[in-house]
Design a protein around this motif. Sequence first.
Motif: not given
Length: 130
Positions: A37-48, A65-67, A52-58
């Motif tokens: 639940d934090l993946g997208g927020r991490i991308i947004y706040e840190t500009r990459g 395998k990763i999923l 991230v290990f996982i985000d809402g685009r999973a």
Amino acid sequence: PILGTKHYLENPENSPLSAINYVLNNYSGKHVLNDYDLGGRIIYETRGKIPVFIDGRAPTVYDEKILGDVISIANMDKDWQKTLEPYNIDVILLLNGRSFVKSYEKGLYHDQWKEAFRDEVASVYIRKKP
């Protein structure tokens, strides 16, 4: 959160931003296992700056395998720590209330992980060196 003109506007008591910034400022360049639940927020706040290990685009970006590994780790299935090993995770960033956080609070995993940050919203753990 509500998207403002330049950034998120939210109640600080419900914001994971302090934990995200803590990881950014102290563990940039490390392998981070983040809460789904934090993946997208991490991308947004840190500009990459924090990969991230996982985000809402999973379902569209990550292979099966990763999923499967993410689900096993999140559910703390038997041997979940062995599932985690190939990813060389140094830092765990989770919302409070997740299984790992609850287990850690009960005294589990202190031999391998150290709580480095905690507020009302999220917790950060770092791997102890052998």
